[in-house]
Each structure stands twice: as C-alpha cells, then as structure tokens.
Design a protein around this motif. Structure first.
Motif, short mmCIF file in Angstrom:
data_model
loop_
_atom_site.label_atom_id
_atom_site.label_comp_id
_atom_site.label_asym_id
_atom_site.label_seq_id
_atom_site.Cartn_x
_atom_site.Cartn_y
_atom_site.Cartn_z
N ALA A 160 82.35 56.68 6.01
CA ALA A 160 83.04 56.07 7.15
C ALA A 160 84.33 56.80 7.53
O ALA A 160 84.97 56.44 8.50
N ASP A 161 84.74 57.81 6.73
CA ASP A 161 85.93 58.59 7.10
C ASP A 161 85.57 59.63 8.16
O ASP A 161 86.18 59.72 9.20
N PHE A 162 84.57 60.43 7.86
CA PHE A 162 84.08 61.46 8.79
C PHE A 162 82.75 61.97 8.26
O PHE A 162 82.40 61.76 7.10
N SER A 163 82.02 62.67 9.14
CA SER A 163 80.75 63.28 8.73
C SER A 163 81.01 64.74 8.35
O SER A 163 82.00 65.32 8.78
N LEU A 196 87.94 74.54 10.05
CA LEU A 196 87.39 74.58 8.69
C LEU A 196 86.11 73.76 8.61
O LEU A 196 85.94 72.79 9.34
N GLN A 197 85.25 74.18 7.68
CA GLN A 197 84.07 73.36 7.36
C GLN A 197 84.52 72.24 6.43
O GLN A 197 85.18 72.50 5.42
N VAL A 198 84.22 70.99 6.76
CA VAL A 198 84.58 69.87 5.88
C VAL A 198 83.31 69.23 5.35
O VAL A 198 82.28 69.17 6.06
N GLY A 199 83.36 68.79 4.09
CA GLY A 199 82.20 68.15 3.46
C GLY A 199 82.39 66.65 3.41
O GLY A 199 82.30 65.96 4.43
N SER A 200 82.75 66.16 2.25
CA SER A 200 82.92 64.72 2.07
C SER A 200 84.40 64.36 1.96
O SER A 200 85.25 65.25 1.89
N ALA A 201 84.66 63.07 1.95
CA ALA A 201 86.04 62.59 1.80
C ALA A 201 86.24 62.08 0.39
O ALA A 201 85.30 61.60 -0.25
N PRO A 227 85.11 65.61 12.22
CA PRO A 227 83.85 65.13 12.80
C PRO A 227 83.81 63.60 12.79
O PRO A 227 84.43 62.97 11.91
N PRO A 228 83.13 62.98 13.72
CA PRO A 228 83.10 61.52 13.79
C PRO A 228 82.42 60.93 12.55
O PRO A 228 81.56 61.56 11.95
N PRO A 229 82.83 59.71 12.13
CA PRO A 229 82.23 59.11 10.93
C PRO A 229 80.77 58.76 11.15
O PRO A 229 80.34 58.54 12.28
N SER A 230 80.03 58.69 10.04
CA SER A 230 78.61 58.38 10.14
C SER A 230 78.38 56.89 10.38
O SER A 230 77.32 56.49 10.80
N ARG A 231 79.37 56.05 10.06
CA ARG A 231 79.23 54.61 10.29
C ARG A 231 80.61 53.97 10.35
O ARG A 231 81.61 54.58 9.95
N ARG A 232 80.63 52.74 10.84
CA ARG A 232 81.88 51.96 10.86
C ARG A 232 81.60 50.66 10.12
O ARG A 232 80.67 49.93 10.46
#
Lengths: 464, 451
Positions: A160-163, A196-201, A227-232
């Motif tokens: 929910a932070d980002f994809s 930058l490439q971002v993975g997980s939070a 990137p936008p989160p995968s869910r809220r």
C-alpha cells in the motif's frame, strides 16, 4: 534491663515474676525473629568482583551501560573512574566536576519478547493473513516493567506504500542510501532529482536498485514521486488491552489502516499503566471496516518463541506467538550527583548510594553518566556486565565493544520464612512420594533409638 | 597452658585404660546417634552435580559396558560402578535419569539432565542410596579412629570426626566420595598398627589411586612401619609396584595410562604448584618445597610407630590444604589424621573450630553452587530465591579484601595446627599408647602390647 524494673504490686515474690518475664521475653524474641525472617533484606551485589579494566573512555557529554538486574532494591552503583589529583586554577575541587549518574529502565533491550532484533525479518516467521472485519487475533504476555504504554507489532500493508517501478528523488539535497532503513550503514549519496528503480517498502523507506546493481534503502520522504500503490487499505485497526486475571478492558488504541507502512513496525500507544510490573495482560487486534483486498496483516512465528504467553485466534489459544514488544513510558529510577559519591582508594571506585529503589528485579536497566563542568574518565572492560550488552557513548559512536567497569548494590528482600516453609514442604514431599523410603527411615531411626536405649539401660544397670 | 599440662590425663594414666568408663560409653552412643540422625536428615535433601556425574558414568559402565571409559579416577569410578550395579534394581524407572555427557571430559552433565534427575519420582531414595557408601565410610572411619586413641579419649575422637561439620558437609551435603579414600587411609594405619603392614600398604595405595592425597603420606608409612631401612625401601618399592601394576593393567585394558591422563589432563594437578615464589625469572613452587622440607625433617627424627606416622601424616595433609588452592571437598583431608591429636589438647580443638568457621566463610567464594544450591532436591525455585553468598560478600566488602584475608587466616590456622601436631609428637605425647617418638625395633608389635 529487666532486673532494673521495680517489683510489680500484687505479684507475690519476684521469682515467678522473673520467670514469666523471661517467658514473655522469649516469646517476643521469637516473634521478632519471625518478623525479621519474614521481611529481612540482604545486601547483594550485581557481580562478585569488578572486572579487570581494559582501558578508559573520556565522557564529554554522556556514556551509558545497560545491564540485567537480577535483584530488587537497587541502592547503589559503583563505577571505576579516574579522579583528578590536582585542579586547574579556578576549577572547583570536586570528584567529577558536577557529573550526574542516572539509572533508568531499558525495556527495549530486553531480549525476552519475540521482537528481538529490529532489523531481522527471519524466514521462519510468517504473516497472519488479512485481518478482516470479523477476525480477532491476540496475544497474552507478561509485562516485565512498570509504565506499560504501548504495543509494537510488525505490519504489512500488501504494497500500500507504492508498487515496484521507477521513482524520482526530490530536487536539491542529495539523498543518503543506506544498507538498512533508518540507521543502516551509509552506502552512497545520490544527487537530487535522480530517477531510481524501487522495489518494496520497509519501515517507511523504499528499497532502491542502484545503477551498479547494489541495493539499499532511501527514506520515502526523499522522493518527489513514487509508483502508485497496488492497493489502498481501509478501516481502523484497533488494539485492546485486557488484564489477564479478570478480563477487564484497560486500554484501547486505534490506527487508520491507510496510515500504516508496508513491512514496518507499528506501535499502538495508550496511557501508561503505572503498576504494570510483572502483570499479565492480553491484547487483541481487530480491524473495523476492513474488507478483503483492503486489510492489513501482522507478523507471527508459527513456533513457540515466547514462553510467557501464547497467541490467540478468536480468543482461543493458537500455535506460535505474535511478533511483538511492549513499550514503556520512560522512568528515571535514580538521579544523583556523582560528586557526592564516596571514593575508594583501595579499589579505585566511586560508590553512589541512595535509598533502595525499584522494582529492579528481573529487569534491564541503564546506568548513564552525564559529564558536568569537565570530562569524566571512566574505565571499561572486555567483560561486560550481566546481560552482555555493550556500553554506549554519546561522544564516540565507535566506542569500544566492552562494558563499563561497574557494579550495582542492592538491599533485596529475602522471603526467608516462605522459603523455609517451602523447603520443609519439599522435604516432606520426598518422603510422601516414596513410602518405601519412609519405611526404611522409620526402621533405621527406630532401630537406632532402641540400640541407644539398650546401651543406656546397660550403663545404668552396671552403675547399680 | 603447656603441652605437658594439656596432656596430663594421658600422662597420669601411664597406660591405656582397659575399658571405656560408663559415662564415656553413654557419650559414645549419643555421639553415634546424633551423627547418624544428622546424616539421615541431610542425605535425601542435598545434591551436587559431582555426585550425579560419577553415578552417571557408573550407569554408562553398567548399562553400556563402558567400564574403563573414564580414565581419570579409575579406582573410585570402579567402586561406584559396582555399587551402582547393586542399587540399580532399587531405583524403578531410572533408566532415563542419568547423564549421557558425564563421561565426556570438558562437557559434563547438562542442565536439562540435572533437571530430569531432580524431577525423578524416587529422588530421595536415589540420593540416599548414592550417598550410602559415604555414610558407611564415615562411620567406619569414626570407629577406626576410636581405636587409634586411648580408650578414655574415644568419645572425643568420635565426636571430632562423626560430628565434624567438615566431614558431614563433604560426605553428606556435597556428596563427595573422598570419604572412601579417607577410610582406606585410616584403615591402613589401623592394620599397620596391628602388625599388618602389607595389607595396610595395599589399602593406602588403593586410597591413593582413588584420590591423590594418600600418596603424600606413602613415604611416611613405609618409614614409620619399617622393621629396617631395607624393608622401608622394599615397602616403597612395593607401593610403586602396585601403582605401576594398576596403571599398566588399565593401560592394557583401556589403552590409556591413568597416571598420564591425570598428570596431562586433570586440572587439579596444577594446584600442587599454584603457589610459587618468583626467583629471578623462575618460579619456586612453595608446596613441593614445604613438603620436601617436612619430609626430610621428619625422616631425620626418630620416626617409627603410629604416633610418628599420625604426626607426619597430619602435618602433611594440613600443609596440602594450607598451601594449595582447593575445592570445597578437599578440606576433608585435613581432618582424619588430625583427630587423634585434637583429643589431647583443647587449644587444637579451638583452632580446628576456627578452621571450620573460616572455611564456612571461604565457601562464599564459590557462591550458591556449594551452599544453597545443594538443597535443590527440596525445591529448585525456592533455593534460587535465597541470596547468593558470593554476591552478599561482594556487597559488604570488595572481593580483593575479604578473600585474601579469609584465605590467609585459614592457611595460618591450618599451618599452626600442623606445627602444634609436630610439637606434641616431638614432646613425646603418646596418642596410641606407645611412646610416640621413641625409636623401637618393632613399633607396631610394641604398640599392641602397650594397649
């Protein structure tokens, strides 16, 4: 003293009076002894001898040493320090130049709760699965300190932070990339505006992949875009704290699910419970308004990693334990000026004593020395105090990995009467469980007494 | 008070009374009973891991056939193996209570094994049976000691042994097997006094193989009970022969020499040279020096007979206890040969009482492990609530102050006792009826005739 008492009218003769007085005196002495045994305090030390000094550290601001305290009634601290043998002009002659010694609880270093290492995410642990509206999970636990004011757990928001994708750093200040979130070792610094490439939070930080393939973490606040989160996630996560003995609800704490970070520690805070030392509690977690696909989850260990409590699922006992740690309001047990401590020329130790304080049994404590007008030179040793934790220096983060040379003094209550009664019960139990042993003892003791009686009778008959 | 005044009753009698006075008989009986009751009370209530480990190794021997796997103290282990064979049927369901690691030097019994043993349903019975040989050994030693002194002193000698806190602590509270070796030593003296020198020597040798203390009095034995110097040398040679025979037998059977195993790996061997004086860049060990000097001086004196052996032997044991670091159970060795001398002078009893008190304080050095923790069979959790004496002492005085002071006083009292024993002996105080220091051609026979 009794002999000087005047004769009591109405009591004929002094002989009987003295006899009764002795009897009363004996009774009083027995009563006094019983009271003494019931509540006597024994002087105790943390360690039997101070460890050998390896060298010294100079405390300009503060240095501290956590240790495991096994006893109650802390009444003194001994520290090996160098005291000056001469003073500069204008300097006040004092042992430490106004330094202060402080003793506080150190619950966050206590290794007995399941969340033992902030940075470790072992694969033996798992996520509970979504905490939906109708699900109740929980845990029982023993609070080892007073002032319980929160429960920290590990939460996942399912991205929910980002994809995963590309993020861009803020313009201006360079961003520090660390090996681990928050206090990890610095890997590199990236100029503002870098993509930058971002993975997980994790812990509110974003895992980044550097152009050279290395990985690190950057604070999410350093990003201009992610990137936008995968869910809220929706709803509120509610923690309720109950007293285990009677089930009374003591505290409640709520957090919006949308405010939680993925794979992070979250603390549910509440008003401190002053009398939480060695009390047993139960906490539950529910999620009001959480639906499938918009709920968070918490981390647990399927195996039993916490012997003082157990995990709950819908109020029933379940396997394993939640990964949690209670938090406590900071409480200063003692604060005393070191200049008033007593110096021992024999052992080179400053001994600060104070009225017995507590509770300090079965706790982790921290002794902190704050320098006053001039630095304090404190000895350290490769042998750390009980608990095995290293010293910390505010002046030198790279301070030696040893421990301060210190000892703690206690005036601990010894429940002699209850211990003696318990030992007597234990003695009786040995024989109660083994009738044959009782029979054998009875036979030997009876036989011995009969033999003695026979010998005595023989002696008397020979004596005429 | 002079030595002669202190020993007036002995001198007045001129010879040993034919029988114990009736009051003495009653006292002897009371002493026996009191000592027995104290021991019976303590036997099921206390426990030390040493006791558990030696019987766990016995279990290895009896159950798994590893009779010679423990090469360190082979004789004492064999005695325990045989005793375990006898008591095992009396311990129902005991197969799983023993340690699997006791036979591994450097590892030893693990905490969970100790806990399992403490939870054994018949724990009291097990402890009583495990300590029973030590009870019998203490009783026999006491009985033999009463025959080493004049009949008028038997009650006192018995009390000084049978009610001695050091003896009760070592055998019954700590549960150490040293009492078996002590019995061998005292029995050897009794046999030699009756003219059975060779069986006595055999027993002494066995005692020395079980615990190393009797080895230090072997030369004294060979000389004190000689008919001629040639025979003394022969006795010494025989003793060495017995030792070598046992050593070679074990070497042949187990493939390892117990002597070399002891010297090479047994940590307590270094105790003998622990106290050393720096001489330039060398170290001069004090105990070997003092022992050699004592031996040479004793050899120079008229040294035939039991009194001579008891004096030299008591002084040697006291020297060992005074000048080497010791484990709590070692101090027992200061007692058996001292008892016959304690009975003749009250000042020695007072000094011995001081020795006991200092020893009790010195126990705090080892903390709970040799004090409260021994009472774990009555409740481990309860015992752990009692304050550790080591930490209590540290809270009162720095360890670098109280430990040297107490140890120094203990050594001083112990050495003073050794000196007084030698003075009494050289003063001609007869213990066993013979003129102690007087050279005789056939001392053992004369002693028997004297009584």
């Amino acid at each position: 003293m009794l002999r000087s008492l005047p004769p009591t009218p109405g009591i004929p003769g002094g002989h009987r009076f003295r006899g009764e007085s002795r009897w009363h005196l004996g009774l009083a002495a027995l009563l006094g002894l019983a009271l003494f045994l019931a509540g006597c305090r024994a002087p105790l030390a943390l360690v039997s001898a101070l460890p050998p000094s390896a060298s010294t550290i100079t405390v300009y601001t503060s240095a501290s040493q956590p240790f495991y305290s096994a006893h109650d009634g802390l009444r003194g601290v001994q520290l090996r320090v160098n005291v000056p043998d001469e003073f500069l002009p204008g300097q006040t002659p004092a042992l430490t130049g106004g330094a202060v010694l402080r003793v506080t609880y150190e619950p966050h270093l206590d290794p007995r709760y399941p969340d033992r290492d902030f940075y470790a995410w072992p694969e033996s642990e798992e996520w509970l699965g979504e905490l939906l509206d109708d699900r109740v999970v929980g845990q029982t636990f023993l609070s080892l300190y007073p002032g319980l004011n929160g429960i920290t757990l590990r939460v996942s928001t399912y991205g929910a932070d980002f994809s995963p994708g590309t993020g861009r750093l803020r313009e201006g200040e360079p961003a520090i990339v660390r090996e681990a979130p928050i206090a990890g070792r610095e890997v590199t610094a990236l100029p503002g505006g870098t993509e930058l490439q971002v993975g997980s939070a994790r812990e509110g930080w974003a895992e980044v992949i550097l152009p050279d393939g290395r990985r690190g973490y950057v604070d999410q606040d350093q990003f201009a875009s992610l990137p936008p989160p995968s869910r809220r996630n929706t709803g509120e996560v509610v923690l309720r704290l109950y007293r285990l003995s009677d089930g009374a609800l003591l505290r409640e704490s709520r957090l919006l699910a949308s405010s939680l970070h993925d794979q992070s520690h979250v603390t549910f805070s509440f008003e401190p419970l002053p009398d939480s030392y060695r009390q047993e509690y139960r906490f539950t977690l529910t999620a009001a308004g959480a639906r499938p696909g918009s709920a968070v989850t918490f981390r647990f260990s399927p195996s039993d990693v916490y012997p003082d409590g157990h995990r709950l699922e819908s109020d029933a006992e379940a396997d394993g334990d939640l990964i949690f740690r209670p938090t406590y309001a900071e409480r200063v047990l003692v604060e005393t000026p070191l200049d008033q401590a007593q110096w021992s020329g024999l052992t080179g130790v400053l001994e600060a004593t104070f009225a017995p304080t507590g509770p300090t049994r079965d706790c982790y404590l921290r002794v902190t020395i704050e320098a006053g007008d001039r630095p304090v030179i404190v000895h350290w040793s490769w042998v750390r105090p009980p608990g095995g934790l290293p010293l910390a220096s505010a002046d030198d983060p790279g301070a030696p990995a040893g421990g301060l040379v210190l000892n703690a003094l206690y005036a601990d209550e010894v429940p002699l009467l209850s211990v003696l009664a318990g030992l007597a019960r234990g003695y009786a139990r040995l024989f109660w469980r083994d009738p044959w042993l009782s029979v054998a003892y009875f036979a030997v003791v009876t036989g011995s007494l009969a033999w003695v009686a026979r010998r005595l009778r023989e002696g008397w008959s020979h004596g005429g | 008070m002079t030595a002669s005044a202190a020993t007036q009753p002995a001198r007045e009698s001129g010879q040993c009374p034919a029988e114990i006075p009736r009051a003495g008989l009653t006292l002897v009986t009371a002493v026996w009973l009191a000592g027995l009751l104290v021991r019976l009370a303590l036997m099921p209530a206390t426990f030390h891991s040493d006791l558990y480990q030696i019987y766990s190794r016995a279990n290895d021997a009896v159950t798994h056939g590893a009779w010679l796997s423990w090469s360190g103290q082979v004789v004492i282990q064999q005695i325990h193996n045989l005793w375990f064979l006898a008591i095992r049927p009396l311990l129902p369901g005991s197969a799983g209570i023993w340690s699997a690691y006791s036979g591994i030097a450097g590892v030893g019994a693990q905490p969970e094994e100790l806990q399992r043993f403490l939870e054994y349903a018949y724990l009291g019975r097990a402890l009583v049976l495990m300590k029973l040989p030590y009870l019998l050994a203490d009783a026999l030693t006491g009985w033999l000691l009463t025959w080493l002194v004049a009949p008028a002193w038997r009650a006192r000698a018995l009390a000084l042994w049978w009610l001695n806190p050091l003896v009760i602590y070592t055998s019954m509270v700590f549960g150490r097997h040293d009492s078996l070796s002590v019995l061998a030593l005292v029995a050897a003296v009794t046999l030699a006094r009756q003219g059975h020198r060779l069986p006595g020597l055999l027993l002494l040798g066995l005692g020395g193989l079980a615990r190393f203390f009797p080895l230090f009095v072997l030369p004294l034995y060979a000389v004190a009970y000689r008919r001629s110097w040639r025979q003394a040398v022969a006795l010494g040679g025989l003793a060495v022969g017995i030792w070598a025979g046992v050593d070679l037998a074990v070497l042949g059977l187990a493939g390892e020499s117990p002597t070399l195993a002891l010297l090479g790996r047994y940590p307590h061997i270094r105790y003998l040279v622990s106290l050393s004086l720096p001489v330039g860049d060398e170290l001069l060990p004090v105990l070997p020096l003092a022992y050699a000097l004592l031996l040479l001086w004793w050899l120079h004196e008229p040294n035939q007979g039991t009194d001579a052996f008891l004096a030299g032997g008591a002084a040697t044991m006291l020297l060992l206890i005074a000048l080497m670091p010791f484990n709590p159970q070692y101090v027992l060795w200061a007692v058996p040969l001292l008892v016959p001398w304690l009975v003749v002078e009250r000042r020695l009893i007072l000094a011995h009482a001081a020795q006991v008190i200092l020893y009790a304080i010195w126990l705090a050095r080892w903390g709970s492990s040799v004090t409260w923790a021994l009472f774990q069979p009555l409740g481990k959790d309860l015992v752990e609530r009692l304050p550790d004496p080591q930490l209590v002492a540290a809270a009162l005085l720095p360890a670098e102050v109280w430990q040297p002071v107490v140890r120094g006083l203990f050594a001083a009292v112990t050495l003073w006792l050794a000196w007084r024993v030698l003075v009494l002996w050289r003063g001609g105080v007869p213990l066993t009826g013979a003129a102690g220091g007087a050279p005789t051609t056939d001392a053992p026979g004369n002693e028997e005739r004297a009584c």
